[in-house]
Write a protein that holds these residues in place. Structure first.
Motif, mmCIF file in Angstrom:
data_model
loop_
_atom_site.group_PDB
_atom_site.id
_atom_site.type_symbol
_atom_site.label_atom_id
_atom_site.label_comp_id
_atom_site.label_asym_id
_atom_site.label_seq_id
_atom_site.Cartn_x
_atom_site.Cartn_y
_atom_site.Cartn_z
ATOM 1 N N ALA A 135 11.768 -8.602 13.900
ATOM 2 C CA ALA A 135 10.878 -9.150 12.877
ATOM 3 C C ALA A 135 9.532 -9.539 13.475
ATOM 4 O O ALA A 135 8.481 -9.326 12.855
ATOM 5 C CB ALA A 135 11.536 -10.355 12.213
ATOM 6 N N LEU A 136 9.543 -10.104 14.668
ATOM 7 C CA LEU A 136 8.291 -10.458 15.335
ATOM 8 C C LEU A 136 7.471 -9.209 15.626
ATOM 9 O O LEU A 136 6.268 -9.173 15.372
ATOM 10 C CB LEU A 136 8.581 -11.222 16.632
ATOM 11 C CG LEU A 136 7.374 -11.633 17.451
ATOM 12 C CD1 LEU A 136 6.536 -12.649 16.688
ATOM 13 C CD2 LEU A 136 7.805 -12.195 18.785
ATOM 14 N N TRP A 137 8.121 -8.162 16.118
ATOM 15 C CA TRP A 137 7.426 -6.930 16.438
ATOM 16 C C TRP A 137 6.850 -6.293 15.168
ATOM 17 O O TRP A 137 5.696 -5.868 15.141
ATOM 18 C CB TRP A 137 8.378 -5.973 17.145
ATOM 19 C CG TRP A 137 7.743 -4.668 17.489
ATOM 20 C CD1 TRP A 137 6.788 -4.432 18.427
ATOM 21 C CD2 TRP A 137 8.011 -3.415 16.862
ATOM 22 N NE1 TRP A 137 6.454 -3.109 18.435
ATOM 23 C CE2 TRP A 137 7.200 -2.464 17.484
ATOM 24 C CE3 TRP A 137 8.869 -3.023 15.857
ATOM 25 C CZ2 TRP A 137 7.210 -1.134 17.113
ATOM 26 C CZ3 TRP A 137 8.884 -1.689 15.496
ATOM 27 C CH2 TRP A 137 8.059 -0.759 16.117
ATOM 28 N N ILE A 138 7.635 -6.263 14.104
ATOM 29 C CA ILE A 138 7.167 -5.674 12.848
ATOM 30 C C ILE A 138 6.006 -6.480 12.281
ATOM 31 O O ILE A 138 5.033 -5.918 11.783
ATOM 32 C CB ILE A 138 8.330 -5.567 11.835
ATOM 33 C CG1 ILE A 138 9.285 -4.456 12.278
ATOM 34 C CG2 ILE A 138 7.815 -5.300 10.431
ATOM 35 C CD1 ILE A 138 10.526 -4.349 11.444
ATOM 36 N N SER A 139 6.093 -7.805 12.357
ATOM 37 C CA SER A 139 4.997 -8.621 11.822
ATOM 38 C C SER A 139 3.706 -8.374 12.592
ATOM 39 O O SER A 139 2.625 -8.347 12.007
ATOM 40 C CB SER A 139 5.367 -10.096 11.842
ATOM 41 O OG SER A 139 5.487 -10.554 13.169
ATOM 42 N N LEU A 140 3.788 -8.179 13.903
ATOM 43 C CA LEU A 140 2.588 -7.877 14.678
ATOM 44 C C LEU A 140 2.008 -6.527 14.285
ATOM 45 O O LEU A 140 0.789 -6.375 14.172
ATOM 46 C CB LEU A 140 2.889 -7.918 16.172
ATOM 47 C CG LEU A 140 3.197 -9.294 16.752
ATOM 48 C CD1 LEU A 140 3.616 -9.169 18.210
ATOM 49 C CD2 LEU A 140 2.015 -10.208 16.622
ATOM 50 N N VAL A 141 2.873 -5.544 14.048
ATOM 51 C CA VAL A 141 2.410 -4.222 13.637
ATOM 52 C C VAL A 141 1.770 -4.290 12.259
ATOM 53 O O VAL A 141 0.715 -3.708 12.011
ATOM 54 C CB VAL A 141 3.579 -3.209 13.664
ATOM 55 C CG1 VAL A 141 3.192 -1.909 12.993
ATOM 56 C CG2 VAL A 141 4.022 -2.959 15.094
ATOM 57 N N VAL A 142 2.390 -5.025 11.339
ATOM 58 C CA VAL A 142 1.861 -5.128 9.980
ATOM 59 C C VAL A 142 0.519 -5.850 9.978
ATOM 60 O O VAL A 142 -0.406 -5.444 9.270
ATOM 61 C CB VAL A 142 2.885 -5.833 9.060
ATOM 62 C CG1 VAL A 142 2.265 -6.230 7.749
ATOM 63 C CG2 VAL A 142 4.087 -4.931 8.833
ATOM 64 N N VAL A 143 0.386 -6.907 10.773
ATOM 65 C CA VAL A 143 -0.886 -7.635 10.817
ATOM 66 C C VAL A 143 -1.995 -6.727 11.323
ATOM 67 O O VAL A 143 -3.100 -6.726 10.792
ATOM 68 C CB VAL A 143 -0.752 -8.901 11.688
ATOM 69 C CG1 VAL A 143 -2.097 -9.468 12.047
ATOM 70 C CG2 VAL A 143 0.083 -9.931 10.965
ATOM 71 N N ARG A 144 -1.711 -5.924 12.330
ATOM 72 C CA ARG A 144 -2.731 -5.000 12.830
ATOM 73 C C ARG A 144 -3.071 -3.944 11.783
ATOM 74 O O ARG A 144 -4.213 -3.530 11.655
ATOM 75 C CB ARG A 144 -2.267 -4.332 14.115
ATOM 76 C CG ARG A 144 -2.306 -5.277 15.274
ATOM 77 C CD ARG A 144 -2.022 -4.572 16.561
ATOM 78 N NE ARG A 144 -2.011 -5.546 17.641
ATOM 79 C CZ ARG A 144 -1.729 -5.237 18.872
ATOM 80 N NH1 ARG A 144 -1.425 -3.999 19.194
ATOM 81 N NH2 ARG A 144 -1.736 -6.148 19.801
ATOM 82 N N ALA A 145 -2.075 -3.490 11.019
ATOM 83 C CA ALA A 145 -2.334 -2.498 9.981
ATOM 84 C C ALA A 145 -3.133 -3.108 8.841
ATOM 85 O O ALA A 145 -3.993 -2.446 8.251
ATOM 86 C CB ALA A 145 -1.020 -1.924 9.467
#
Length: 157
Positions: free
Chosen positions: A95-105
């Protein structure tokens, strides 16, 4: 010797950039040019490393480390459902990794950051009006937070 070579080839002063481009003559071969700083010997580095390692091993008490590891092993062995802990831990990392990816997107979408900031400011305004302006509402918020703390910590006073 360098002064004589530089004097033999004058550089015109009309163009200051010419000073940067002018080659500097050097009559010494590359093997005879001394290094600007003397190199440390490898034995000095090794002796410093050994001194640091000795000092570090004397400062740390391995008994404390063994005690901590034994406590962790006891808690791990006492845990009944280890697979759920590993699943939750892996899910948290994912979830942490996905949230970082989503924030960058989301940063690449032009209007979305401003819109989300506006939504956050609206929620902040509602929260201040709902819980912080009046004394009764502040007491309600304090009670809600206290109940949440008791549920999390397991204190049933």
């Amino acid at each position: 010797m360098l002064a004589a070579a530089a004097a033999a080839r004058p550089v015109p002063l009309r163009r200051p950039g010419a000073l940067l481009c002018a080659p500097v003559p050097c009559s010494l071969p590359a093997s005879r040019v001394a290094a600007p700083f003397p190199r440390r010997s490898a034995s000095l580095k090794i002796s410093q490393l050994q001194l640091t390692a000795t000092r570090f091993s004397k400062e740390n008490d391995s008994g404390e480390d063994d005690e901590l590891l034994s406590e962790l092993r006891e808690k791990w062995d006492a845990m009944g459902n280890k697979s759920s802990l590993l699943l939750y831990g892996g899910g948290a990392i994912l979830a942490l990794w996905i949230s970082l990816v989503v924030v960058r997107a989301l940063d690449s979408v032009p209007l979305l950051p401003g819109l989300l900031e506006l939504v956050g400011l609206g929620y902040l305004g509602w929260f201040v009006y709902r819980y912080l302006l009046f004394q009764e509402n502040r007491k309600e918020l304090a009670n809600n937070l206290d109940d949440l703390r008791k549920r999390i910590t397991g204190d049933d006073d």
